[in-house]
Design a protein around this motif. Structure first.
Motif, mmCIF file in Angstrom:
data_model
loop_
_atom_site.group_PDB
_atom_site.id
_atom_site.type_symbol
_atom_site.label_atom_id
_atom_site.label_comp_id
_atom_site.label_asym_id
_atom_site.label_seq_id
_atom_site.Cartn_x
_atom_site.Cartn_y
_atom_site.Cartn_z
ATOM 1 N N ASP A 200 0.843 -1.185 0.000
ATOM 2 C CA ASP A 200 0.000 0.000 0.000
ATOM 3 C C ASP A 200 0.883 1.242 0.000
ATOM 4 O OD1 ASP A 200 0.902 0.434 2.631
ATOM 5 O OD2 ASP A 200 -0.838 -0.569 3.500
ATOM 6 N N SER A 201 0.238 2.400 -0.108
ATOM 7 C CA SER A 201 1.017 3.627 -0.186
ATOM 8 C C SER A 201 1.697 3.970 1.139
ATOM 9 C CB SER A 201 0.119 4.795 -0.618
ATOM 10 O OG SER A 201 -0.980 4.935 0.271
ATOM 11 N N GLY A 202 1.368 3.234 2.190
ATOM 12 C CA GLY A 202 2.047 3.401 3.467
ATOM 13 C C GLY A 202 3.396 2.709 3.498
ATOM 14 N N MET A 203 3.764 2.096 2.381
ATOM 15 C CA MET A 203 5.069 1.457 2.175
ATOM 16 C C MET A 203 5.261 0.182 2.999
ATOM 17 S SD MET A 203 7.611 4.707 1.598
ATOM 18 C CE MET A 203 8.842 3.609 0.913
ATOM 19 N N TYR A 204 4.146 -0.509 3.253
ATOM 20 C CA TYR A 204 4.267 -1.853 3.817
ATOM 21 C C TYR A 204 4.692 -2.785 2.691
ATOM 22 C CZ TYR A 204 2.294 -0.723 8.355
ATOM 23 O OH TYR A 204 2.104 -0.210 9.617
ATOM 24 N N SER A 205 5.572 -3.711 3.014
ATOM 25 C CA SER A 205 6.123 -4.594 2.000
ATOM 26 C C SER A 205 6.024 -6.053 2.448
ATOM 27 C CB SER A 205 7.591 -4.212 1.723
ATOM 28 O OG SER A 205 8.090 -4.914 0.603
ATOM 29 N N VAL A 206 6.698 -6.943 1.740
ATOM 30 C CA VAL A 206 6.721 -8.363 2.067
ATOM 31 C C VAL A 206 8.158 -8.859 2.012
ATOM 32 C CG1 VAL A 206 4.399 -8.774 1.149
ATOM 33 C CG2 VAL A 206 6.396 -9.081 -0.336
ATOM 34 N N THR A 207 8.454 -9.886 2.783
ATOM 35 C CA THR A 207 9.769 -10.518 2.707
ATOM 36 C C THR A 207 9.658 -11.792 1.881
ATOM 37 O OG1 THR A 207 9.515 -11.934 4.654
ATOM 38 C CG2 THR A 207 10.257 -9.654 5.027
ATOM 39 N N SER A 208 10.770 -12.452 1.690
ATOM 40 C CA SER A 208 10.788 -13.694 0.917
ATOM 41 C C SER A 208 10.119 -14.848 1.647
ATOM 42 C CB SER A 208 12.237 -14.074 0.573
ATOM 43 O OG SER A 208 12.820 -13.109 -0.277
ATOM 44 N N GLU A 209 9.770 -14.654 2.925
ATOM 45 C CA GLU A 209 9.125 -15.703 3.703
ATOM 46 C C GLU A 209 7.631 -15.783 3.451
ATOM 47 O OE1 GLU A 209 10.925 -17.880 5.461
ATOM 48 O OE2 GLU A 209 12.633 -16.770 4.648
ATOM 49 N N ALA A 225 13.424 -6.032 1.052
ATOM 50 C CA ALA A 225 12.816 -6.045 2.383
ATOM 51 C C ALA A 225 13.463 -7.068 3.303
ATOM 52 C CB ALA A 225 11.319 -6.312 2.278
ATOM 53 N N ASP A 226 14.175 -8.038 2.719
ATOM 54 C CA ASP A 226 14.816 -9.066 3.548
ATOM 55 C C ASP A 226 15.934 -8.490 4.404
ATOM 56 O OD1 ASP A 226 13.141 -10.947 2.466
ATOM 57 O OD2 ASP A 226 14.614 -11.764 1.055
ATOM 58 N N SER A 227 16.468 -7.339 4.014
ATOM 59 C CA SER A 227 17.616 -6.760 4.718
ATOM 60 C C SER A 227 17.224 -5.734 5.777
ATOM 61 C CB SER A 227 18.564 -6.090 3.709
ATOM 62 O OG SER A 227 19.018 -7.015 2.741
ATOM 63 N N THR A 228 15.931 -5.484 5.919
ATOM 64 C CA THR A 228 15.515 -4.507 6.917
ATOM 65 C C THR A 228 15.706 -5.067 8.321
ATOM 66 O OG1 THR A 228 13.718 -3.014 7.543
ATOM 67 C CG2 THR A 228 13.122 -5.275 7.026
ATOM 68 N N GLU A 229 15.902 -4.185 9.290
ATOM 69 C CA GLU A 229 16.185 -4.634 10.653
ATOM 70 C C GLU A 229 15.007 -5.375 11.266
ATOM 71 O OE1 GLU A 229 17.493 -1.424 13.080
ATOM 72 O OE2 GLU A 229 19.292 -1.016 11.877
ATOM 73 N N ASP A 230 13.795 -4.920 11.032
ATOM 74 C CA ASP A 230 12.606 -5.547 11.597
ATOM 75 C C ASP A 230 11.706 -6.027 10.460
ATOM 76 O OD1 ASP A 230 10.458 -6.410 13.044
ATOM 77 O OD2 ASP A 230 9.820 -4.424 13.726
ATOM 78 N N THR A 231 11.685 -7.345 10.253
ATOM 79 C CA THR A 231 10.884 -7.894 9.149
ATOM 80 C C THR A 231 9.416 -8.036 9.526
ATOM 81 O OG1 THR A 231 11.447 -10.147 9.842
ATOM 82 C CG2 THR A 231 12.836 -9.133 8.147
ATOM 83 N N ALA A 232 9.072 -7.777 10.774
ATOM 84 C CA ALA A 232 7.660 -7.715 11.212
ATOM 85 C C ALA A 232 6.840 -8.921 10.770
ATOM 86 C CB ALA A 232 7.018 -6.421 10.711
ATOM 87 N N GLY A 233 7.390 -10.104 10.953
ATOM 88 C CA GLY A 233 6.649 -11.310 10.607
ATOM 89 C C GLY A 233 6.409 -11.481 9.132
ATOM 90 N N GLY A 234 7.231 -10.844 8.319
ATOM 91 C CA GLY A 234 7.098 -10.975 6.868
ATOM 92 C C GLY A 234 6.470 -9.783 6.190
ATOM 93 N N TYR A 235 5.966 -8.819 6.996
ATOM 94 C CA TYR A 235 5.291 -7.661 6.400
ATOM 95 C C TYR A 235 5.806 -6.358 7.023
ATOM 96 C CZ TYR A 235 2.208 -11.297 4.686
ATOM 97 O OH TYR A 235 1.721 -12.422 4.067
ATOM 98 N N PRO A 236 7.049 -6.001 6.752
ATOM 99 C CA PRO A 236 7.622 -4.793 7.346
ATOM 100 C C PRO A 236 7.141 -3.518 6.666
ATOM 101 C CG PRO A 236 9.177 -5.762 5.824
ATOM 102 C CD PRO A 236 8.009 -6.709 5.879
ATOM 103 N N GLN A 237 7.159 -2.432 7.433
ATOM 104 C CA GLN A 237 6.901 -1.116 6.855
ATOM 105 C C GLN A 237 8.253 -0.452 6.620
ATOM 106 O OE1 GLN A 237 4.814 1.766 9.291
ATOM 107 N NE2 GLN A 237 4.000 2.816 7.481
#
Length: 314
Positions: A200-209, A225-237
């Motif tokens: 979404d436009s809030g820049m939530y993304s997905v990881t490879s998981e 997104a895999d390299s972000t510090e907090d992957t937030a269960g696969g859906y980091p912002q």
């Protein structure tokens, strides 16, 4: 001559008698389709809660998951579907209701007199309440990868009396996706392209998981997104600064909006991202990109086209 006429009459009478008695040519024509489906029942299948036994083929199914609705119609169980949730908008022949899949109402569901209800994992409490009133329930969670999606198609086939058709559909979807990946790889070779998937436009993304991340992974794409510090269960912002710094080769937008691609390019510093400057921002169909049903083949085709174009530009 008279004897010949008598012989012909006898043969005709015999043929009519065989036809009336259901000879080989008419075998099974008067069989009730539901009787054919019930032939393999009772059947026991496994869902997220454990084993579920169905005594007969369900004739009034309520599906509260869009992906499941698409699967049911794909495996020829559409005639058994009585009601679906408000977001199940594909295929067109799916019944229209205002049932909620996010906050299911047991009272509203029971009004449809279902003999099978299919829910998502987060509706476990609703499942327990339905079981208390003797309504069979299947809990099918979001597929974590393609194999789980194929398995769910087969599970639904067994549960609805359409096992053979479900097996055919699952095999076809799997072979189609594999073929798209193989053809793409053969054309462009090993890929080192990076990508950013925006939910979404809030820049939530997905990881490879995640499921969608697994699809991209099949094409050899590297997920920023895999390299972000907090992957937030696969859906980091992610932050704008992070995305700009990662400079992805491809950007996939998975939300509605005719001006989504243009809006992305107008964000501060985003015009410096290779994907934006090279025109490699892809606006995916948000439904196809968020569901793990048979249309994952369409998703694979969209990713393939984007990967091929970006690789050829490089």
């Amino acid at each position: 001559m008279p004897s010949a006429r008598r012989l012909s009459a006898a043969l005709l009478l015999a043929a009519l008698t065989l036809s009336a008695c259901g000879g080989p040519q008419n075998s099974g024509q008067d069989q009730d389709p539901s009787e054919s489906q019930d032939a393999g029942f009772p059947v026991t299948v496994e869902d997220a809660s454990g084993e579920v036994t169905l005594e007969s083929a369900p004739e009034r199914i309520v599906s509260l998951t869009p992906s499941v609705t698409e699967m049911l119609f794909a495996i020829d169980a559409g005639d058994q579907v009585t009601a679906v949730d408000e977001h199940s908008d594909h295929p067109e022949e799916a019944p229209t209701t205002d049932l909620s899949g996010f906050e299911p109402s047991v009272e509203a569901i029971v009004e449809y007199e279902p003999d099978l209800v299919v829910l998502a994992r987060n509706a476990a409490e609703t499942a327990d309440q339905l079981k208390e009133v003797d309504v069979p329930v299947l809990i099918l969670p979001s597929a974590a990868d393609l194999d789980q999606a194929y398995d769910q198609m087969r599970t639904l086939g067994e549960a609805t009396g359409n096992a053979d058709r479900a097996g055919e559909v699952a095999d076809r979807v799997e072979s189609d996706v594999d073929a798209i990946v193989e053809e793409t790889t053969a054309e462009i070779g090993e890929s080192d392209l990076t990508y950013y998937h925006e939910l979404d436009s809030g820049m939530y993304s997905v990881t490879s998981e995640t499921f969608i991340g697994q699809v991209y992974d099949r094409f050899g794409l590297q997920n920023i997104a895999d390299s972000t510090e907090d992957t937030a269960g696969g859906y980091p912002q992610l932050s704008a600064e992070y995305v700009v710094d990662q400079n992805p080769d491809l950007v996939f937008l998975a939300y509605p909006g005719e001006g989504a691609v243009e809006d992305l390019g107008e964000r501060p510093a985003f015009d410096s991202i290779d994907a934006v400057s090279d025109g490699d921002v892809v606006h995916l169909d948000p439904d196809i990109a968020s569901r793990w049903g048979p249309r994952v083949v369409d998703l694979a085709e969209s990713v393939s086209a984007a990967v091929t174009d970006a690789a050829q530009e490089g």
